[in-house]
Design an enzyme around this catalytic site. Structure first.
Site, PDB file in Angstrom:
ATOM      1  N   GLU A 757       0.852  -1.348  -0.144  1.00  0.00           N
ATOM      2  CA  GLU A 757       0.116  -0.146   0.055  1.00  0.00           C
ATOM      3  C   GLU A 757       0.922   1.204  -0.046  1.00  0.00           C
ATOM      4  O   GLU A 757       0.746   1.888  -0.750  1.00  0.00           O
ATOM      5  CB  GLU A 757      -0.887  -0.135   1.101  1.00  0.00           C
ATOM      6  CG  GLU A 757      -2.056   1.117   1.450  1.00  0.00           C
ATOM      7  CD  GLU A 757      -2.939   0.989   2.374  1.00  0.00           C
ATOM      8  OE1 GLU A 757      -3.063  -0.010   2.842  1.00  0.00           O
ATOM      9  OE2 GLU A 757      -3.476   1.911   2.570  1.00  0.00           O
ATOM     10  N   ARG A 835      -7.726   1.917  13.788  1.00  0.00           N
ATOM     11  CA  ARG A 835      -8.268   0.852  13.466  1.00  0.00           C
ATOM     12  C   ARG A 835      -8.651  -0.044  14.360  1.00  0.00           C
ATOM     13  O   ARG A 835      -9.631  -0.536  14.884  1.00  0.00           O
ATOM     14  CB  ARG A 835      -7.711   0.176  12.112  1.00  0.00           C
ATOM     15  CG  ARG A 835      -8.285  -1.069  11.197  1.00  0.00           C
ATOM     16  CD  ARG A 835      -9.817  -0.763  11.060  1.00  0.00           C
ATOM     17  NE  ARG A 835      -9.942  -0.045   9.726  1.00  0.00           N
ATOM     18  CZ  ARG A 835     -11.279  -0.433   8.789  1.00  0.00           C
ATOM     19  NH1 ARG A 835     -12.133  -1.188   9.400  1.00  0.00           N
ATOM     20  NH2 ARG A 835     -11.478   0.510   7.810  1.00  0.00           N
ATOM     21  N   GLU A1210      -9.332  -7.838   7.794  1.00  0.00           N
ATOM     22  CA  GLU A1210     -10.591  -8.144   7.446  1.00  0.00           C
ATOM     23  C   GLU A1210     -11.247  -9.370   8.466  1.00  0.00           C
ATOM     24  O   GLU A1210     -10.478 -10.219   9.128  1.00  0.00           O
ATOM     25  CB  GLU A1210     -10.754  -8.633   6.231  1.00  0.00           C
ATOM     26  CG  GLU A1210     -10.558  -7.280   5.338  1.00  0.00           C
ATOM     27  CD  GLU A1210     -10.952  -7.633   3.770  1.00  0.00           C
ATOM     28  OE1 GLU A1210     -10.186  -7.553   3.089  1.00  0.00           O
ATOM     29  OE2 GLU A1210     -12.013  -8.160   3.339  1.00  0.00           O
TER      30      GLU A1210
END
Ligand SMILES: Cc1cc2nc3c(=O)[nH]c(=O)nc-3n(C[C@H](O)[C@H](O)[C@H](O)COP(=O)(O)OP(=O)(O)OC[C@H]3O[C@@H](n4cnc5c(N)ncnc54)[C@H](O)[C@@H]3O)c2cc1C
Ligand code: FES
Ligand code: FES
Length: 1275
Positions: A757, A835, A1210
């Site tokens: 990323e 997160r 996830e």
């Protein structure tokens, strides 16, 4: 197929010349000129354009480079076909052979081979980078099998191939069909070799020559340890070294005999000779089961293993214990014998003079009542080197109606610089009666006999010491069991101990997938296969490193810091500048734009200018004519440092208050302190949780090809990245160019998982400097170890908690402090921390809480599942950051899973098993999850797409997302196809490009198919609206006719679509808001079995259920879930990062030890749960569809919850924590045997070391006196 030749290549075959070194590749004869000795087969194949064979690691650990070699074997007098790792095979080692690569198996033009077809159709190829390797392993198995392989054979055969995307199940399913059919597709026909002789390209006496056989050791030395051998002699085909003779007294094994050959002959011996004579043979055979993968065993030799004298050689302890004798020959042919036990003299030092070689090994048959047994414990059961191994032999004889030891040999590997005999123990054993008393005495002697120092290389000292005793205990039980029923043998093994000596058998994986197909339009909702799968299975799919280099290109290599924190005093690059092929060297002073980089805060330097702040930080870049020359030159740069104090762990950072500026964040709900003091809590407990980091381990290493055009006015690049826009921005910044003059393109990447990323952009930027300044194309492809060292990993965490709860287990308050190891630059660490804070509640209704249910459950005597249920959030719950839960399907999923896995019965069965087995324990767990979908930074939740309709009715879609195996392009193409109501085959997505769709967010955070699906839909709707007047006027027979008619009417058939996620936003000042568009819910059940004496574990069963709402492509989603779950399984139980810190003083400070598949173990095919079920919640999307009467299908698509796709955090990934908690459950049962019933710590990952050391027993107690002992972990 086997051979694909062009006409010109056919001509070359016919020009058969005199004796010269040759090679056949896919049927084409190729002459090997002198001077290529430095090349591996892989390099050669890729150089001649066969780029289907991939470089994943270069150390024989991943199987991406698998090819098949065929040759006439002198011993068996037939043509053999073997899968090998091309990355380790020296080019000349395959001289005279036929090499088949994936291109030679089948392709799209001439037709796919059934193996390729099956893998493509079974969704067995996601990113596709591992795929050619799997195809070749399977192809070689079929070509080499006399009879069709069993399902188990197939899975065993694939143990040397790693896949990070699929979770292996679809690969197993794809290949399993070949175990059942009985057609004659696969024959052992000749490979076309005209001769069985091999040509030796050089002659003469070379005293400094290094012998090689399989090159699996020497290859690692030269590639990874930079050893240089001026002359290598390949002796694999010397007949004298290849003898395998079954004699009256034993087996004579030539030193060059391959391990796979040895396996075959041992099987023959077992059939031919009486059982007692073959105890040694059986133990060697058993040990070879866990020795490397098929590709390594197919080339690695017996002599190579012996002469390497590795301290962790799996076979040397067995040769020693079994009383083998080595035959040694000098250059005059004079031979001598040396007992194996005297051959090993020191660390990689053997009793061989410089003019001697090992000729053969003689393994004597065993006598009656002589028993030999192998032991090995590794991080991962399959294809891994040992942590500790052993070979043990005992001869019993009957004296005065007692069975006493007449001879013994106890040899260990992994506990000293070379394989060592426990001589004192042997002395103690001889003459002793084989009974429990002897066992107790022997264990005491053994404890002192094999001594490991506290700072022993390899660490894990307490674990290794415990294994030494545990192995011996197992040996004792095993020998007793062998003697069971023998007259006057009076030592019996209790039934509950028997499973301790049962060897591990892996049944074939059984997978089931349960989903409904709700199709909309021509494609959406259909389980379509990945659009690139046919390209991937044939090796035709192009990745960055496969793109042909433009003329005048250079290769780049990075100059890296070797110190964790230091001032650079001097850089000496004189030697680098004079090294072969050198073209340029660049440091901070040469950067034309800014040297400061960073995705959010520019706190990194492209090239360190004065101070380095981590090992692996980039200091400069070298370019040269070849990749090898560039690396060579980079190694020749000498840097002098002044070392400064370094912070190497979270604990160090807390102690020295070393935090990244402005990263302290807080979320509050209610009043935690007041709750603790109020007396409402019946209990308050405090503790710490440590979670190790994880390497993303995408199979394709970072790679960029960058070049200038228009005399340097523009810069273009092809990059392996999840964020082409970041590459564009970084490169523009460091070159001082406007972004409009820099283009980055990405066709596909071989996995990313969050690792590409931002941590790929600086690699591209480093290569941009020489490319721009020299005006030449530059390619940079990182070697696996460099990739792992420079890019950083998923964060390790430390959590400190204080939790208050009622006696029923209702959690009332939790004070939680989370620290993540952000490394030396901020990068995305703050977003990761945020997160973690958002998700710290998981699915539990407690303000500001992330809770480990297990601890509380032990305090209140309730099962973890009960505690979880008591604390569930429900529809309407308000989360600790203020978002209200809507459409919560948690209870439905949870109850459904509990029923489908029959949780209560499973728990009962496990309890029953645990009662009956002392040394093997089982555990179960069921874990829920809730995962928020959206980037937590609001601005990133936007997406663009470009849709172009051509006059033939085909559609080209370009969008900002990157295809990395997750099937994003397939899903987005499905949306376009359904929108236009055309077949999926009419839609094409070529690549992601910053000049087509600008300012794209990285493909991450599980948001991409929502974002890009919607953006594409927007573009399609615009075009449809423009087409509508034409469409309504005429009745067109096809979309192509309509498109052409629109064109003739000058209607614009190109549109830019845009989408921004509505109704989200979060304010960190108040700690409140709506960060997520919606939540994905899921739950998983797992059952595991652990070996409490070794720490080994396997997952017997895993059931996963997820609510993905309405799935755009359920087959792809199931594949994503399976892959994520298995990746999560690696995170919770296998994968451990180790670097030099206070916990690992045997490593240089700050240096990453686990920097390749040899030391860092991701799950292999044999780690997949034996039974693996995945279901998608049915009727989940209906509430949306029914509640949206009168909205267009297109609008509906935007509003219904879409499918999921994997990134680091996830839901299915986290659900693998069910395996962790099941392991913990099993450990609880083991500890109960010792009367330990309270809470105990278990850090993540629960590796064999942590499992073993938590199962406190008599074999751990001598080394740890704390029942809360915590093996060291780098965090
Ligand atoms: C991915 C991978 C997994 C592995 N897994 C394991 C494992 O599970 N267990 C384990 O024990 N090992 C393992 N190894 C180590 C290695 O594969 C073995 O040691 C192998 O048997 C070496 O054989 P080779 O023929 O490839 O040796 P080579 O690399 O060809 O040679 C090794 C050394 O032996 C010398 N040599 C070879 N033949 C002779 C001879 N006849 N006389 C004198 N010297 C000789 C060579 O000069 C060289 O120094 C692994 C290696 C890799 C790359
Ligand atoms: S690249 Fe050869 S095994 Fe990984
Ligand atoms: S498909 Fe196997 S690594 Fe990506």
């Amino acid at each position: 197929m086997g051979s694909l030749m062009t006409e010109s290549e056919m001509d070359r075959v016919e020009e058969s010349g005199a004796k010269e070194p040759i090679l056949y590749v896919n049927g084409v004869r190729r002459v090997l000129p002198d001077g290529l000795a430095h090349l591996t087969l892989l390099e050669y194949l890729r150089d001649i354009g066969l780029t289907g064979t991939k470089l994943g690691c270069g150390e024989g650990g991943c199987g991406a480079c698998t090819v098949m070699i065929s040759y006439f074997d002198q011993n068996s007098k037939k043509c053999v076909h073997l899968a090998i790792n091309a990355c380790l095979a020296p080019l000349y080692s395959v001289e005279g052979m036929h090499v088949i690569t994936v291109e030679g198996v089948g392709n799209r033009r001439y037709g796919l081979h059934p193996i390729q077809e099956s893998l493509a159709l079974s969704h067995g190829s996601q990113c596709g980078f591992c795929t050619p390797g799997f195809i070749m392993s399977m192809y070689a198995l079929l070509r080499s099998s006399d009879k069709l392989p069993s399902k188990e054979d197939i899975e065993e055969n694939l143990a040397g191939n790693l896949c990070r995307c699929t979770g292996y199940r679809p690969i197993v399913d794809a290949f399993r069909v070949f175990a059942r059919t009985n057609d004659a597709l696969y024959t052992n026909e000749s490979s076309g070799l005209s001769s069985s002789e091999f040509v030796c390209p050089s002659t003469g006496q070379i005293p400094d020559a290094k012998l090689v056989v399989g090159n699996t050791e020497v290859g690692i030395e030269t590639r990874l340890k930079s050893f240089h051998y001026p002359v290598l002699i390949h002796v694999a085909h010397v007949p004298e070294l290849n003898q395998l003779i079954i004699k009256d007294e034993g087996l004579e094994i030539g030193a060059a005999v391959k391990l796979s050959e040895l396996v075959k002959v041992l099987k023959v011996v077992l059939d031919q000779r009486s059982s007692f004579q073959t105890s040694s043979c059986r133990s060697i055979l058993e040990q070879l089961k866990w020795f490397a993968g098929t590709q390594i065993r197919n080339v690695a030799s017996v002599g190579g293993n012996i002469c390497t004298a590795s301290p962790i050689s799996d076979l040397n302890p067995l040769w020693m214990a079994a009383g083998a004798r080595f035959k040694i020959s000098d250059c005059r042919g004079i031979t001598r014998a040396c007992p194996a036990e005297n051959f090993f003299l020191g660390y990689r030092k053997v009793d061989l003079a410089s003019n001697e070689i090992l000729l053969s090994v003689f393994l004597p048959w065993n006598s009656k009542n002589e028993f030999v047994k192998e032991f090995k414990q590794a991080h991962r059961r399959d294809d891994d080197i040992a942590i500790v191994n052993a070979g043990m032999r005992v001869c019993l004889e009957e004296k005065d109606q007692k069975w006493v030891v007449s001879d013994a040999s106890i040899v260990y590997g992994g506990v000293a610089p070379y394989s060592v005999s426990a001589n004192e123990t042997k002395k103690f054993l001889i003459g002793k009666h084989w009974n429990k008393e002897m066992l107790q005495g022997a264990l005491k002697v053994l404890e002192k006999d094999i001594v490991l120092k506290e700072d022993a290389p390899g660490g894990m000292v307490e674990f290794r010491k415990s294994l030494i005793l545990s192995f011996f205990f197992k040996f004792f039980l095993w020998v007793c069991h062998q003697m069971d029923g023998v007259a006057s043998f009076d030592e019996t093994v209790p039934a509950s101990h028997l499973s301790a000596i049962k060897s591990f058998q892996h049944p074939s994986v059984i997978g089931s997938q349960d989903y409904e197909i709700v199709k909309h339009g021509s494609a959406v909702g259909a389980p379509e296969v990945h659009l690139s799968s046919r390209l991937q299975v044939t090796g035709e799919a192009e990745y960055t490193d496969d793109v042909p280099m433009p003329p005048n290109s250079l290769h780049a290599a990075l100059i890296l810091s070797k110190k964790p924190h230091a001032r650079i005093l001097e850089i000496d690059d004189v030697a680098a500048k004079s090294s072969p092929g050198f073209a340029g060297i660049f440091f901070a002073k040469d950067v034309p734009g800014t040297n400061k980089i960073g995705p959010i805060v520019a706190d990194e330097e492209l090239f360190a200018s004065g101070i380095v702040t981590c090992v692996g930080q980039v200091i400069g870049v070298v370019v040269a004519d070849t990749h090898e020359n560039a690396k060579h030159a980079a190694r020749k740069v000498h840097i002098q440092y002044e070392e400064l104090p370094a912070v190497l762990s979270i604990e160090d950072a807390i102690e020295s208050n070393s935090f990244h500026p402005n990263t302290e964040k807080c979320m509050r709900e209610g009043d935690v302190e007041h709750c603790f003091l109020s007396g409402q809590c019946d209990k308050i407990v405090e503790g710490e949780v440590r979670v190790g980091g994880q390497e993303h381990f995408y199979l394709e290493p970072n790679s960029t090809l960058i070049w200038t055009t228009d005399g340097g006015n523009e810069v273009h690049m092809i990059s392996s990245t999840q964020a082409p826009q970041k590459h564009q921005k970084y490169v523009a910044n460091v070159l001082g160019l406007p972004m409009s003059k820099v283009v980055c393109k990405t066709k596909r990447i071989g996995g990313g998982f969050g690792g590409k990323e931002t941590r790929s952009a600086f690699v591209a930027a480093a290569a941009a400097i020489p490319s721009y300044l020299l005006n030449r194309p530059v390619k940079i492809t990182l070697d696996r170890d460099i990739d792992m060292i420079v890019t950083g990993q998923r964060h390790s965490f430390l959590g400190k908690y204080k939790v208050g709860f009622t006696k029923d287990g209702k959690i009332l308050a939790l004070d939680l402090e989370i620290f993540n190891n952000a490394g030396n630059s901020l990068d995305l660490s703050l977003a990761v921390l945020e997160r973690a804070m958002f998700h710290s509640d998981n699915v539990y209704e407690i303000p500001n809480v992330r809770i480990k249910g297990k601890r509380i459950s032990m305090e209140v005597q309730k099962s973890p599942e009960e505690i979880r249920e008591i604390n569930f959030q429900r529809e309407g719950s308000v989360l600790h950051y203020g978002q209200q839960i809507e459409h919560c399907t948690l209870e439905r999923l949870w109850n459904g899973l509990k029923a489908s896995c029959d949780f209560l019965s499973a728990r009962k069965e496990v309890e029953q098993f645990n009662l009956q087995n002392r040394w093997k324990k089982r555990g179960v767990a069921i874990v829920p999850t809730k995962f928020g979908i959206s980037f937590t930074a609001k601005f990133m939740n936007q997406a663009g797409a470009l849709v172009q309709v051509y006059t033939d009715g085909t559609v080209l879609v370009t969008h900002g997302g990157v295809e990395m195996g997750q099937g994003l392009h397939t899903k987005v193409a499905q949306v376009a196809a359904s929108s236009f109501n055309i077949p999926l085959s009419s839609v094409f997505i070529s690549e992601t490009s910053t000049d087509k769709v600008p300012n794209a967010s990285p493909t991450a955070a599980s948001a991409s198919s929502d974002l890009y699906g919607a953006a594409v839909l927007d573009a399609c709707e615009q075009i449809k609206a423009r087409m509508e007047p034409m469409a309504s006027k005429h009745n067109f027979g096809s979309f192509a006719e309509l498109a052409y008619a629109c064109y003739m009417e000058r209607i614009d058939l190109s549109a830019h679509g845009f989408y921004k996620t509505p109704d989200i936003g979060f304010d960190w000042a108040t700690g409140k808001g709506v960060p997520f568009r919606y939540f994905t819910y899921g739950a998983a059940f797992a059952e595991v079995e652990i070996d409490t004496l070794m720490g080994d574990f396997h997952t017997r069963r895993a059931d996963v259920i997820l609510d993905l709402g309405f799935s755009l492509n359920p087959a792809i989603d199931v594949g994503q879930i399976e892959g994520a779950f298995v990746q999560g399984l690696g995170w919770v139980a296998l994968e451990e990062l180790k670097w030099g810190d206070a916990a690992h003083k045997w490593l240089p400070p700050g240096c990453l030890y686990t920097c390749g598949p040899g030391t860092y173990k991701i799950p292999s095919i044999n780690d997949v749960p034996f039974k693996f079920s995945v279901s998608l919640l049915k009727n989940a999307g209906k509430w949306n569809i029914f509640s949206m009467n009168n909205v267009s299908f297109d609008r509906m698509l935007q509003m219904i919850r879409p499918s999921t796709h994997r990134s680091s955090g996830e839901p299915p990934f986290f659900l693998a924590s069910a395996v962790f908690f099941a392991i913990k459950d099993a450990i609880i049962a083991a500890r109960a045997e010792e009367g330990l019933t309270g809470w105990f710590p278990l850090d993540n990952p629960a590796t064999p070391e942590r499992i073993r050391m938590a199962c406190i027993d008599d074999f751990t107690k001598p080394f740890v006196d704390d029942s809360h002992f915590r093996p060291k972990l780098s965090v």
